[in-house]
Motif scaffolding. Structure first.
Motif, PDB file in Angstrom:
ATOM      1  N   ALA A 155     -10.878   2.004   7.723  1.00  0.00           N
ATOM      2  CA  ALA A 155     -10.012   0.813   7.680  1.00  0.00           C
ATOM      3  C   ALA A 155     -10.277   0.047   6.403  1.00  0.00           C
ATOM      4  CB  ALA A 155     -10.251  -0.061   8.911  1.00  0.00           C
ATOM      5  N   GLY A 156     -11.588  -0.045   6.019  1.00  0.00           N
ATOM      6  CA  GLY A 156     -11.945  -0.758   4.787  1.00  0.00           C
ATOM      7  C   GLY A 156     -11.394  -0.019   3.580  1.00  0.00           C
ATOM      8  N   ARG A 157     -11.428   1.272   3.527  1.00  0.00           N
ATOM      9  CA  ARG A 157     -10.898   2.058   2.433  1.00  0.00           C
ATOM     10  C   ARG A 157      -9.378   1.905   2.365  1.00  0.00           C
ATOM     11  NH1 ARG A 157     -14.208   7.718   2.784  1.00  0.00           N
ATOM     12  NH2 ARG A 157     -16.063   6.935   1.776  1.00  0.00           N
ATOM     13  N   LEU A 160      -8.695  -1.347   0.963  1.00  0.00           N
ATOM     14  CA  LEU A 160      -8.964  -1.330  -0.467  1.00  0.00           C
ATOM     15  C   LEU A 160      -7.852  -0.580  -1.208  1.00  0.00           C
ATOM     16  CD1 LEU A 160     -12.801  -0.653  -0.928  1.00  0.00           C
ATOM     17  CD2 LEU A 160     -11.515  -2.610  -1.688  1.00  0.00           C
ATOM     18  N   ALA A 161      -7.402   0.485  -0.636  1.00  0.00           N
ATOM     19  CA  ALA A 161      -6.356   1.255  -1.285  1.00  0.00           C
ATOM     20  C   ALA A 161      -5.096   0.417  -1.378  1.00  0.00           C
ATOM     21  CB  ALA A 161      -6.103   2.548  -0.514  1.00  0.00           C
ATOM     22  N   ILE A 162      -4.801  -0.338  -0.343  1.00  0.00           N
ATOM     23  CA  ILE A 162      -3.594  -1.191  -0.361  1.00  0.00           C
ATOM     24  C   ILE A 162      -3.805  -2.295  -1.383  1.00  0.00           C
ATOM     25  CG2 ILE A 162      -2.234  -2.804   1.005  1.00  0.00           C
ATOM     26  CD1 ILE A 162      -2.788  -1.053   3.441  1.00  0.00           C
ATOM     27  N   HIS A 167      -2.549  -4.595  -6.840  1.00  0.00           N
ATOM     28  CA  HIS A 167      -3.059  -5.101  -8.126  1.00  0.00           C
ATOM     29  C   HIS A 167      -2.566  -4.227  -9.268  1.00  0.00           C
ATOM     30  CE1 HIS A 167      -5.600  -8.218  -6.701  1.00  0.00           C
ATOM     31  NE2 HIS A 167      -6.318  -7.406  -5.906  1.00  0.00           N
ATOM     32  N   ASP A 168      -2.373  -3.024  -9.020  1.00  0.00           N
ATOM     33  CA  ASP A 168      -1.933  -2.114 -10.056  1.00  0.00           C
ATOM     34  C   ASP A 168      -0.396  -2.285 -10.236  1.00  0.00           C
ATOM     35  OD1 ASP A 168      -4.409  -1.073 -10.605  1.00  0.00           O
ATOM     36  OD2 ASP A 168      -4.188   0.618  -9.230  1.00  0.00           O
ATOM     37  N   SER A 169       0.250  -2.727  -9.404  1.00  0.00           N
ATOM     38  CA  SER A 169       1.684  -2.776  -9.555  1.00  0.00           C
ATOM     39  C   SER A 169       2.137  -4.059 -10.058  1.00  0.00           C
ATOM     40  CB  SER A 169       2.455  -2.522  -8.311  1.00  0.00           C
ATOM     41  OG  SER A 169       2.066  -2.615  -7.131  1.00  0.00           O
TER      42      SER A 169
END
Length: 169
Positions: A155-157, A160-162, A167-169
């Motif tokens: 869930a934490g990953r 983080l992925a979301i 942030h990248d977009s």
């Protein structure tokens, strides 16, 4: 003639000899003997008989005394032998009783040892089953907690992925 020291049997032998060698009377079973010679021998025999009877009585008393002593000694020996045999039998019974008691103690000790070993084995088996059950339960709990942690990590990953995508977009 005869001396006072002759034995009664010697005198009787001499009387028999006088009668046997005496002149027989014709046409009769009678014989001629010297009256005074026969009377002297008979008187000597009469005088000897009491002494020889006394001597024979003495010998008989001695023989009876010896026989009585022998009987008494035999009775004492028999009594001692009986006492010894009773003592030996009592000692043998006592020793047999001790051996039986020792055998019974040994049997009881072996039985007790077997019972203690069986109880120890049962307790060990129960402890092993308890330990195996505890280990299985602990491992199940640990597995559940690890799965829960893995779910939290995932869930934490995922979070983080979301967040990283935003942030990248």
């Amino acid at each position: 003639m005869n001396e006072q020291g002759e034995s009664l049997l010697e005198i009787l032998d001499e009387l028999v000899d006088i009668v046997a060698t005496a002149k027989s009377l014709p046409m009769s079973a009678s014989v001629m003997v010297n009256r005074s010679e026969l009377l002297d021998l008979l008187e000597t025999a009469r005088a000897i008989v009491p002494d020889q009877i006394i001597a024979a009585d003495s010998v008989m008393q001695d023989a009876n005394a010896v026989a009585e002593n022998a009987r008494q000694e035999a009775d004492q020996i028999r009594e001692r032998a009986h006492q010894d045999s009773e003592s030996i039998i009592a000692e043998a019974r006592e020793q047999a009783s001790r051996l039986v008691a020792q055998d019974q103690i040994t049997i009881a000790a072996k039985s007790q040892a077997t019972r203690v070993l069986d109880e120890a084995q049962s307790k060990a088996d129960a402890l092993k089953r308890g330990a195996d059950g505890y280990a299985a339960s602990t491992l199940d709990t640990l597995s559940d907690e690890l799965n829960s942690l893995l779910d939290q990590i995932e869930a934490g990953r995922a979070h983080l992925a979301i967040t990283t995508e935003e942030h990248d977009s």
